[in-house]
Design an enzyme around this catalytic site. Sequence first.
Site, PDB file in Angstrom:
ATOM      1  N   CYS A   1       0.807  -1.221   0.000  1.00  0.00           N
ATOM      2  CA  CYS A   1       0.000   0.000   0.000  1.00  0.00           C
ATOM      3  C   CYS A   1       0.841   1.273   0.000  1.00  0.00           C
ATOM      4  CB  CYS A   1      -0.939  -0.001   1.202  1.00  0.00           C
ATOM      5  SG  CYS A   1      -2.049  -1.419   1.229  1.00  0.00           S
TER       6      CYS A   1
ATOM      7  N   HIS B   1      -3.334   7.025   2.110  1.00  0.00           N
ATOM      8  CA  HIS B   1      -3.770   5.727   1.598  1.00  0.00           C
ATOM      9  C   HIS B   1      -5.143   5.414   2.181  1.00  0.00           C
ATOM     10  CE1 HIS B   1      -4.217   1.524   0.943  1.00  0.00           C
ATOM     11  NE2 HIS B   1      -3.893   1.180   2.172  1.00  0.00           N
TER      12      HIS B   1
ATOM     13  N   ASN C   1     -10.227  -0.378   0.118  1.00  0.00           N
ATOM     14  CA  ASN C   1      -8.770  -0.328   0.102  1.00  0.00           C
ATOM     15  C   ASN C   1      -8.262  -0.940  -1.197  1.00  0.00           C
ATOM     16  OD1 ASN C   1      -6.016  -0.813   0.438  1.00  0.00           O
ATOM     17  ND2 ASN C   1      -6.196  -1.434   2.567  1.00  0.00           N
TER      18      ASN C   1
END
Length: 334
Positions: free
Chosen positions: A114, A256, A286
């Site tokens: 990520c 993020h 996500n």
Amino acid sequence: MTILGLELTGCGGVAPETVLDNETLMQVVDTSDEWIRSRTGIGERHLANPSQSLGELAAAAGRQALSMAGLEPSELDLLVLATSTADDLFGTASWVQHQLNAPQAVAFDLTAACSGFLFSMVTAAQFLRTGVYRNVLVIGADVLSRWVDWHDRRTCVLFGDGAGALVMQRRESGDRLLGFEMRSDGSQNNCLTLAYQPQEQSITPEISVSQGGYGSIAMNGPEVYKFAVKKVPEAVEKALFRSGLTTQDVDWLLLHQANQRILDAVAKRLKIPAEKVLTNLANYGNTSAASIPLALNEAVRSQQIQPGDTIAASGFGAGLTWGSAVFRWGRFET
């Protein structure tokens, strides 16, 4: 050696057409819309269909970014693909380069989960600043649905698929990337994993090798939350310090898109008001390396972000890895 600068001239973002909302997910696992939203802020996620590849999503986002920048694919010098879910274990960046018809661009994958897009952006900047390359395309793309255990409600509610892209171009003077910080801590590697699962295979009676595949995403949610809430504000503050700025100079905080509670907690610790926090988590979940460029693209195209706006961005996730970059959007005025 003369240090040159760069500007950010184009962005793009795509997500698969298939949408899995919380109500539909209730048919798969024991959960509810209220349970998911209250713990994550997610309402739906986009999922690639069985015939849709990561490379296709990445190339589509790249085309959008190149178009906004007014750049021909043949003018690209470098393509960096941030992903943890490549179509080929040897890498997908070269396939994307071919799909874009960018034969002059060297292409490689970068894997930092990520944090991958932010790490790729900073990596690409070094090639521009040293004068090696002039035009770079950075893509963050992941198809995490391939690796989700759809019977584990702790993880399957979180993840979605998508791709985002950014064009970065060299400047002889002036620099839109103001400062950055990148960190890793392998001692916490087991907090978030997508691990290889070996199976012994005998070649001869005396010789055996390991063959197998990868399992599903496994995560220690509470530990990842504690890590992010502590480390991300520190990284943002360090990047701001190197930029000669403070949180008061930030127009937008771009984190993020992992969990709304993390976004809220980080913003609170940095004393950045909620109206300055960019989020599209509710609609995408996500998307790992795609999440920052996806959110950036939406904010730029909706004119929420204006040329010259100062953005503090931060990626964090498996590795464990984390980092921040402070940059100003757009071209310099001519």
